[in-house]
Write an enzyme that holds these catalytic residues in place. Structure first.
Site, PDB file in Angstrom:
ATOM      1  N   GLU A   1       0.814  -1.220   0.000  1.00  0.00           N
ATOM      2  CA  GLU A   1       0.000   0.000   0.000  1.00  0.00           C
ATOM      3  C   GLU A   1       0.847   1.269   0.000  1.00  0.00           C
ATOM      4  OE1 GLU A   1      -2.867   0.347   3.225  1.00  0.00           O
ATOM      5  OE2 GLU A   1      -3.588   2.258   2.474  1.00  0.00           O
TER       6      GLU A   1
ATOM      7  N   LYS B   1      -2.460  -2.093  -3.118  1.00  0.00           N
ATOM      8  CA  LYS B   1      -3.522  -1.243  -2.549  1.00  0.00           C
ATOM      9  C   LYS B   1      -3.151   0.222  -2.763  1.00  0.00           C
ATOM     10  CE  LYS B   1      -6.102  -0.248   1.679  1.00  0.00           C
ATOM     11  NZ  LYS B   1      -6.791  -0.821   2.829  1.00  0.00           N
TER      12      LYS B   1
HETATM   13  P1  13P Z   1      -9.471   4.140   4.030  1.00  0.00           P
HETATM   14  O1  13P Z   1     -10.293   3.383   3.016  1.00  0.00           O
HETATM   15  O2  13P Z   1     -10.288   4.745   5.121  1.00  0.00           O
HETATM   16  O3  13P Z   1      -8.516   5.105   3.366  1.00  0.00           O
HETATM   17  O4  13P Z   1      -8.573   3.083   4.788  1.00  0.00           O
HETATM   18  C1  13P Z   1      -7.983   2.075   4.073  1.00  0.00           C
HETATM   19  C2  13P Z   1      -6.736   1.666   4.733  1.00  0.00           C
HETATM   20  O5  13P Z   1      -6.573   0.529   5.099  1.00  0.00           O
HETATM   21  C3  13P Z   1      -5.674   2.661   4.902  1.00  0.00           C
HETATM   22  O6  13P Z   1      -4.484   2.026   5.228  1.00  0.00           O
END
Ligand code: 13P
Length: 336
Positions: free
Chosen positions: A176, A218
């Site tokens: 991510e 992600k």
């Molecule tokens: P949000 O969808 O609220 O941005 O959170 C996703 C997430 O796991 C951030 O690390």
């Protein structure tokens, strides 16, 4: 050893996406503050187990749940492990393993995500507790001066080391690199920064021998800054996002699951829907939302037992809307 490619494929099974319920202690306190509920261990367990016990959502629309360290060890009032509730619904338990974004020394306004020390041992423990996948969030902020190449390099290097350790442990890494929506930058600037970041991330993943068929990416959507005067349409956001991935994300990556990043619930659904209307992309494109799956459920709950059913209903509704969006089949009238 479990086949990480099989797990990764399950995480992006058609019509399903991931619930991010891994808010750190500080973040869940902020969420609870918004409904005037005290953030006690018991309240946190209770709220999260309502979501995980929502069978309609969990069985049909949720392929996996990202948990926080506290939650993966918790049981409900009847003594049943929350991890087992998730697994019995046919969904996969996952775990956030990063230790948060900390100020990058000498680099004002930028952060590096920490948590590599001792990670091999922690992954082994999480695997024994039932985790099938993990999450590590790197944060890239935009202003006129940042991100610096150093910030992108440092975060990307950490993501690659984390991913290799996960795969060694038979755990699928969610990779991510979040380019933040904060600021007044244009969608074009978001495109440029997201492209630079993803290019570096995939270079490093390959360098660190990470099997790209056993990860989930992600990312953020390519979108205008929150304070930008312009608001691009879902079609513009979708085109920019998919074009950016075509330039940077290898086709063997099985799935891309978006974060919502501060978009409203309906915005996040509408944009995901527009993305999935574009044909011919090699990856499954789904969701891994935190706020955009939970905002109305949290509001409905208010910390009260008598609101449990409303809380479940709100969560099911959002999960279903996003499931439709993964097929490009969502329409606004289905919101009512
Ligand atoms: P949000 O969808 O609220 O941005 O959170 C996703 C997430 O796991 C951030 O690390």
């Amino acid at each position: 050893m479990t086949d990480i490619n099989e797990i990764a494929k399950k995480m992006v099974a058609p019509g399903k996406g991931i619930l991010a319920a891994d808010e750190s202690s500080g973040t869940i306190k902020k969420r609870f503050d918004s409904i005037n509920v005290e953030s006690t261990e018991d309240n946190r367990m209770n709220y999260r187990r309502i979501l995980f016990e929502t069978e309609e959502a969990m069985k049909n629309y949720i392929s996996g749940v990202i948990l926080f360290d506290e939650t993966i060890r918790q049981s409900n009032k009847e003594g049943k492990k929350l991890v087992d509730i998730i697994s019995e619904a046919g969904s996969l338990p996952g775990i956030k393993v990063d230790m948060g974004a900390k100020e990058l020394a000498m680099m004002s306004g930028e952060t590096v995500t920490e948590g590599l020390d001792g990670l091999r041992e922690r992954l082994e423990e999480y695997s024994s507790l039932g985790a099938k996948f993990a999450k590590w969030r790197a944060v890239i902020a935009i202003s006129d001066e940042i991100p610096s190449p150093l910030c992108i390099d440092t975060n990307s290097h950490a993501l690659a080391r984390y991913s290799a350790l996960c795969q060694e442990a038979g755990i699928v890494p969610i990779v991510e690199p979040e380019v933040l929506m904060d600021g007044s930058h244009s969608i074009e600037r978001c495109y440029e920064v997201t492209k630079n970041t993803l290019t570096k991330v995939f270079d490093d993943l390959v360098k660190h021998k990470v099997d790209l068929t056993g990860i989930c990416l992600k990312p953020n959507m390519v979108i205008d800054g929150k304070d930008s005067s312009k608001k691009s349409s879902p079609e513009e956001i979708a085109n920019m996002t998919v074009n950016c991935f075509k330039e940077t994300v290898p086709s063997e990556v099985p799935g891309i699951v978006f974060l919502s990043g501060g978009q409203s619930e309906v915005e996040a659904t509408e944009n995901l829907n527009a993305i999935n209307k574009i044909e011919g992309t090699p990856w499954n494109l789904s969701f891994s939302y935190g706020r955009a799956l939970q905002a109305s459920a949290l509001q409905a709950w208010q910390g009260l037992q008598e609101n449990e059913e409303e809380c479940s209903k709100a969560f099911s509704h959002r999960a279903k809307m996003n499931s439709l969006a993964t097929k490009g089949m969502w329409t606004k009238d289905q919101e009512n």
